[in-house]
Structure formats: structure tokens, C-alpha cells
Design a protein around this motif. Sequence first.
Motif, PDB file in Angstrom:
ATOM      1  N   PRO A 219      39.680   0.470  23.014  1.00  0.00           N
ATOM      2  CA  PRO A 219      38.608   0.332  24.001  1.00  0.00           C
ATOM      3  C   PRO A 219      38.845   1.133  25.285  1.00  0.00           C
ATOM      4  O   PRO A 219      37.901   1.618  25.896  1.00  0.00           O
ATOM      5  N   ARG A 220      40.114   1.266  25.688  1.00  0.00           N
ATOM      6  CA  ARG A 220      40.420   1.926  26.964  1.00  0.00           C
ATOM      7  C   ARG A 220      41.113   3.253  26.693  1.00  0.00           C
ATOM      8  O   ARG A 220      42.255   3.294  26.259  1.00  0.00           O
ATOM      9  N   LEU A 221      40.427   4.347  26.956  1.00  0.00           N
ATOM     10  CA  LEU A 221      40.952   5.666  26.662  1.00  0.00           C
ATOM     11  C   LEU A 221      41.767   6.218  27.828  1.00  0.00           C
ATOM     12  O   LEU A 221      41.631   5.795  28.978  1.00  0.00           O
ATOM     13  N   MET A 222      42.615   7.193  27.512  1.00  0.00           N
ATOM     14  CA  MET A 222      43.370   7.895  28.543  1.00  0.00           C
ATOM     15  C   MET A 222      42.499   8.950  29.214  1.00  0.00           C
ATOM     16  O   MET A 222      41.565   9.492  28.620  1.00  0.00           O
ATOM     17  N   ARG A 223      42.836   9.230  30.464  1.00  0.00           N
ATOM     18  CA  ARG A 223      42.184  10.292  31.224  1.00  0.00           C
ATOM     19  C   ARG A 223      43.258  11.215  31.781  1.00  0.00           C
ATOM     20  O   ARG A 223      44.400  10.806  31.974  1.00  0.00           O
ATOM     21  N   PRO A 224      42.922  12.474  32.078  1.00  0.00           N
ATOM     22  CA  PRO A 224      43.922  13.367  32.659  1.00  0.00           C
ATOM     23  C   PRO A 224      44.409  12.843  34.009  1.00  0.00           C
ATOM     24  O   PRO A 224      43.619  12.335  34.814  1.00  0.00           O
ATOM     25  N   ARG A 225      45.697  12.977  34.256  1.00  0.00           N
ATOM     26  CA  ARG A 225      46.258  12.583  35.541  1.00  0.00           C
ATOM     27  C   ARG A 225      45.681  13.485  36.627  1.00  0.00           C
ATOM     28  O   ARG A 225      45.599  14.711  36.448  1.00  0.00           O
ATOM     29  N   PRO A 226      45.264  12.952  37.764  1.00  0.00           N
ATOM     30  CA  PRO A 226      44.751  13.802  38.844  1.00  0.00           C
ATOM     31  C   PRO A 226      45.749  14.889  39.216  1.00  0.00           C
ATOM     32  O   PRO A 226      46.941  14.631  39.389  1.00  0.00           O
ATOM     33  N   GLY A 227      45.264  16.122  39.298  1.00  0.00           N
ATOM     34  CA  GLY A 227      46.106  17.237  39.682  1.00  0.00           C
ATOM     35  C   GLY A 227      46.774  17.953  38.529  1.00  0.00           C
ATOM     36  O   GLY A 227      47.395  19.009  38.734  1.00  0.00           O
ATOM     37  N   THR A 228      46.672  17.405  37.301  1.00  0.00           N
ATOM     38  CA  THR A 228      47.312  18.067  36.177  1.00  0.00           C
ATOM     39  C   THR A 228      46.516  19.304  35.776  1.00  0.00           C
ATOM     40  O   THR A 228      45.403  19.542  36.261  1.00  0.00           O
ATOM     41  N   ALA A 229      47.084  20.114  34.889  1.00  0.00           N
ATOM     42  CA  ALA A 229      46.382  21.295  34.388  1.00  0.00           C
ATOM     43  C   ALA A 229      45.119  20.884  33.643  1.00  0.00           C
ATOM     44  O   ALA A 229      44.998  19.747  33.166  1.00  0.00           O
TER      45      ALA A 229
ATOM     46  N   GLN B 139      44.287  15.876  17.542  1.00  0.00           N
ATOM     47  CA  GLN B 139      42.885  15.578  17.839  1.00  0.00           C
ATOM     48  C   GLN B 139      42.492  16.349  19.103  1.00  0.00           C
ATOM     49  O   GLN B 139      43.336  16.942  19.756  1.00  0.00           O
ATOM     50  N   PHE B 140      41.225  16.322  19.417  1.00  0.00           N
ATOM     51  CA  PHE B 140      40.701  17.165  20.487  1.00  0.00           C
ATOM     52  C   PHE B 140      40.579  16.364  21.784  1.00  0.00           C
ATOM     53  O   PHE B 140      40.358  15.157  21.778  1.00  0.00           O
ATOM     54  N   THR B 141      40.723  17.064  22.898  1.00  0.00           N
ATOM     55  CA  THR B 141      40.751  16.387  24.201  1.00  0.00           C
ATOM     56  C   THR B 141      39.403  15.797  24.594  1.00  0.00           C
ATOM     57  O   THR B 141      39.344  14.966  25.500  1.00  0.00           O
ATOM     58  N   ASP B 142      38.331  16.228  23.945  1.00  0.00           N
ATOM     59  CA  ASP B 142      37.007  15.693  24.300  1.00  0.00           C
ATOM     60  C   ASP B 142      36.661  14.425  23.525  1.00  0.00           C
ATOM     61  O   ASP B 142      35.505  13.977  23.534  1.00  0.00           O
ATOM     62  N   THR B 143      37.656  13.835  22.861  1.00  0.00           N
ATOM     63  CA  THR B 143      37.417  12.592  22.123  1.00  0.00           C
ATOM     64  C   THR B 143      36.845  11.523  23.049  1.00  0.00           C
ATOM     65  O   THR B 143      37.414  11.229  24.103  1.00  0.00           O
TER      66      THR B 143
ATOM     67  N   SER C 184      61.147  18.778  31.424  1.00  0.00           N
ATOM     68  CA  SER C 184      60.322  17.837  30.663  1.00  0.00           C
ATOM     69  C   SER C 184      59.490  18.545  29.605  1.00  0.00           C
ATOM     70  O   SER C 184      59.268  19.761  29.669  1.00  0.00           O
ATOM     71  N   VAL C 185      59.013  17.760  28.646  1.00  0.00           N
ATOM     72  CA  VAL C 185      58.157  18.255  27.575  1.00  0.00           C
ATOM     73  C   VAL C 185      56.695  17.952  27.867  1.00  0.00           C
ATOM     74  O   VAL C 185      55.848  18.842  27.963  1.00  0.00           O
ATOM     75  N   GLN C 186      56.380  16.667  28.030  1.00  0.00           N
ATOM     76  CA  GLN C 186      54.997  16.238  28.183  1.00  0.00           C
ATOM     77  C   GLN C 186      54.980  14.789  28.625  1.00  0.00           C
ATOM     78  O   GLN C 186      56.031  14.158  28.789  1.00  0.00           O
ATOM     79  N   ASP C 187      53.781  14.241  28.810  1.00  0.00           N
ATOM     80  CA  ASP C 187      53.646  12.863  29.274  1.00  0.00           C
ATOM     81  C   ASP C 187      52.267  12.351  28.872  1.00  0.00           C
ATOM     82  O   ASP C 187      51.250  12.905  29.292  1.00  0.00           O
ATOM     83  N   ALA C 188      52.252  11.314  28.043  1.00  0.00           N
ATOM     84  CA  ALA C 188      50.989  10.687  27.635  1.00  0.00           C
ATOM     85  C   ALA C 188      51.233   9.195  27.491  1.00  0.00           C
ATOM     86  O   ALA C 188      52.084   8.786  26.695  1.00  0.00           O
ATOM     87  N   ARG C 189      50.503   8.392  28.254  1.00  0.00           N
ATOM     88  CA  ARG C 189      50.776   6.959  28.354  1.00  0.00           C
ATOM     89  C   ARG C 189      49.527   6.136  28.013  1.00  0.00           C
ATOM     90  O   ARG C 189      48.721   5.822  28.892  1.00  0.00           O
ATOM     91  N   PRO C 190      49.352   5.770  26.765  1.00  0.00           N
ATOM     92  CA  PRO C 190      48.166   4.989  26.404  1.00  0.00           C
ATOM     93  C   PRO C 190      48.047   3.695  27.185  1.00  0.00           C
ATOM     94  O   PRO C 190      46.935   3.308  27.585  1.00  0.00           O
ATOM     95  N   ASN C 191      49.169   3.005  27.427  1.00  0.00           N
ATOM     96  CA  ASN C 191      49.077   1.701  28.092  1.00  0.00           C
ATOM     97  C   ASN C 191      48.722   1.827  29.566  1.00  0.00           C
ATOM     98  O   ASN C 191      48.363   0.839  30.201  1.00  0.00           O
ATOM     99  N   GLN C 192      48.812   3.029  30.124  1.00  0.00           N
ATOM    100  CA  GLN C 192      48.416   3.243  31.512  1.00  0.00           C
ATOM    101  C   GLN C 192      47.141   4.064  31.636  1.00  0.00           C
ATOM    102  O   GLN C 192      46.664   4.306  32.750  1.00  0.00           O
ATOM    103  N   GLY C 193      46.612   4.531  30.493  1.00  0.00           N
ATOM    104  CA  GLY C 193      45.347   5.249  30.501  1.00  0.00           C
ATOM    105  C   GLY C 193      45.412   6.616  31.142  1.00  0.00           C
ATOM    106  O   GLY C 193      44.413   7.084  31.701  1.00  0.00           O
TER     107      GLY C 193
END
Length: 503
Positions: free
Chosen positions: A408-418, A397-401, A307-316
Motif C-alpha cells: 500500500p505504501r510505495l517508496m519515493r525518491p529521497r529529496p535531493g537525490t539524482a 522493475q521500472f521507476t514509474d511503478t 557506498s553502493v545504493q540505498d532503498a528502504r521500503p519500510n521508510q518509503g
Amino acid sequence: MTDHPARPAHPHRRPTRRRRRTLFAVLAGLLLLGVIAGTGLALDRSGPAPRADRADTTALPFDLPAARVLRAGPHLVFAHYFPPYPLSLDNQPAAHDYYARNYLTPQGEQGRHAAYGGLLRDRPLPVPRSPGDWQLADLEKEVRTARDAGLDGFTVDLLSLTGPNRQRVDLLLRAAHRVDPGFRIALMPDMTSLHTDPRTLADALARLAASPAAHRLADGRLVVSPFKAEAQDPAWWSQVTARLRDHGIRTALVPVFLDFRANAERFAPISYAFSSWGNRSYTRQGDVPGDVRLAHALGKKWMQAVSVQDARPNQGVYDEAGNTATLRSTWNHAIGDGADWVQLTTWNDYSEGSQFAPSLHNGHTYLDISSYYLTRFKTGAWPRIVRDTVYVTSRVQFTDTRNAPLQPRLMRPRPGTAVPRDQVEVLTFLTAPATVLAQVGTVPHTYRAPVGVHARYLELSPGLTKAVVRRGDTTVTEVTTRYPARRTVTVQDLQYYGVSSRR
């Protein structure tokens, strides 16, 4: 019309897909020409788009072996094809097609994606309008792109047994056979969205199996590789294979699990091979060696997720991929731990940000890098680097956005990820040592890079990144990112973007 599946979030695994119908609304008098300026969502007008898909012998840092060489051995490489996101949904110009109007803007599809700033952050590399059967032509183009990268085929996600996504599966089988009869399509019933009985599923698989492109083993067995196979018990799957026998079809079951360890032994009697969907963080690959050993101890082949990466805005939620660290780690595990097959997860699921396919924001970057590791996996030898090449990956953009006015609903790191990080990766493939001069925004960096493959991490700064590789007074290769990093954004976009000096 598309029946796009909604996906509720899950903290550790790929979520359930539920069929969703989308409306191809005609927005009279309003065509969205630049989706969200400054976030990486808009179509870039500052320069040419990345090169369209075509075999290019000079695009890679090495010479990719011919298909007959790559296909000579037992190792197979598939990419997971997700039917909701073909190259085009409506054969319209990219500036105002369905992707631009409805998926890449918070206002799309009558505002249903407003809470998370739009459904997607990237899209397939735009293609020109096609006359005639454009859907088939586009799928043929995708097959050629995958074939030319060294892939053996697609594992196609069967989200439904009727409707547009199912029709695209039929077209994909046709496209594969027309482009390259050796390109294989493995049928993958998606058990998070298929709620049916064994007989109905088997009958549907039998119809698809009539295509000569449907993947079979050398002994003629049809490969059926259900996603989240554990949604049904082994007895249920035995009914599926028994019904397929009624159609005169012998089956090789290759279940893909969300929880492999909990299901391996009970599925072993009915399975030919095993796989796990895996995860998208480079720090969470430690279970792979044990998974491969367990599969082999049970007498089964193993299909490793790469895999490359995983980012899911609709799941936050998003994973920290560490630039290309997850890509290189998962490939190295497939190679070093003795996997038999590989599944790239995914070819084109843009709603998860996991695409290998050439895209607007990445060009061919991840597919090109993958071809290097694929060659080692399939031939047993690392290919010789013959063309100096540099790949740059970074976020825009930066992760501290903490403030995105249109989301209105931002993404958060998945539990257990780096741990999330803000870094630029300069990945060099060099024929000999060289000096790298990089400028990240206004910050200069100079270092010596060795022969071979080398990753150097630099702190992300606002602006574009440029990397120049020099030997003495000669510039041997260079690249500049196409999208600048910004501190002020309108929607959150935490995918890594990629560029190649040879594209």
C-alpha cells in the motif's frame, strides 16, 4: 529471537534505530517456498545460486595482491557490519528460514511489514545448515569473505548493550580472531539506539576491548568510532574516554557524523580521526573534497564512506544510485581526495538495501568491483586487468511503478537525490578493445568497448539482459541477468541487481 531496530524515515540522513524484538513464530503446516513470484523476492529456481564465498583467484578481472601487501601501507578499509542480518537467523534451509518466512514477504512477522510489502528485498547468500556452533561458523565465513576481498576489518554496529545483537558482536570478535588475527573489529556505538550514560557505555566497551580482535592503533589505543557521535557533546565523550582510562585503556576516538561540518571543530580536541556517514547518490558527492581538507587541516585522519545504493521500503524512500555510478564515484573520491581510511556502508544492512556482502540478488558483484578500487586505494597503483570481465546491473522493475497490489505504501525518491532512471549498465573490464553485443529484453545493442574499465548505459526493457564480449569470432566472456525486468509487479523493488561473467 532478534531485536531488529525499527527506523523512521529521514529525508537526508540515516535515521534513528529503535530496538525491536522479533518473534520466531513457527508457522505450523505452512512454509513459504517462493516468497513473491515475479518481483525478485522469491528464491530463484531457474538455475544455480551464485557461487558461495571462497577465495577464487579467477573470479576477479585482476590479481588481488596478497593480504601482507594490502596491509603493508597506512590505508585501511572497513565494512560496516550490522548485527541484525547475519547469514542465517535460525540455521534452517533457505526456502523456509526466518528470512523467507518473515522478512521477504508482506505477511511476515504477523503482518507487521504489510504496509511496505515486506521488510527486505534481498537477503544474504544462502548457506547450508551447519552442525555445532553454526552462528560462530557463519560469522567466520563472513570474515573470510571480507578478508578475501581485501578488507582490513569490520566496523561493528553496537545497537544495544544486551540481547542477541550484542551477543553477535562477541561472536564476531571471536570469529575474527579465529579466522585471521590480523582482521580488525572496530567498535561503533550506535548513538541512535544506545540511550545510556558514559560510565555504562565505557564499561561495556572495556569488556569488548578484552578481545584481541578489537581494533587498536599501533600505539595500543583502542579505536572507538561512534555512529552519530553528535548525539552527545564532546564533554560526554570525554567522560567515556576517562572511564576507559580507569580500565587501563587509552582511546582513539573516530566519530562518524551525520553533519560533519557543524561538529568538526568542537570535536577536534578529543578526536583521532573523523568520518561522515555520507549519502547514496552519485550526484551528491561534491562536498567530499572539502570534508577531507577540513579534517586534515584540523590534524585528523579521514575515513571516507563508500557506498553502493540505498532503498528502504519500510521508510518509503530510496536514492538513485545510477547503477554502479555511486559505488565508483565514492571510491574515486576516497582515492583522489586523499582519504586515509574507508568505510563501506554497509556490509549487510539489507533493510537499507546498501549491502556489499554477497547476496541472493547480487552475488559477489559489488564486492568484486570494490576490490579493484580497494587495491588502488591501498597500493597506490591501479591493478592490471588480466581477465576480461563484464558486470551487468539493472533494476527488475521500472521507476514509474504506481501500482503494487501487496504494498500500500510505495517508496519515493529521497529529496535531493539524482533523477530516477531506468537503465542497464554494462561495465566492462577488458584486457584489450572488444565488441560488446548486448540484448536488453528483445532490444539488441552493439558497440565497441575500450581497454580498461568502461561503463555503457542502455535503456531498460522488459525481460533479461545478456552481454557478450567478442574479439573477432571469439567470445571472451558473457553474462545473462538472473531476474527479468517486469512492468507488472506485486511489491516495489528499486534496488539494482548485479551479475558477473566470472561468477
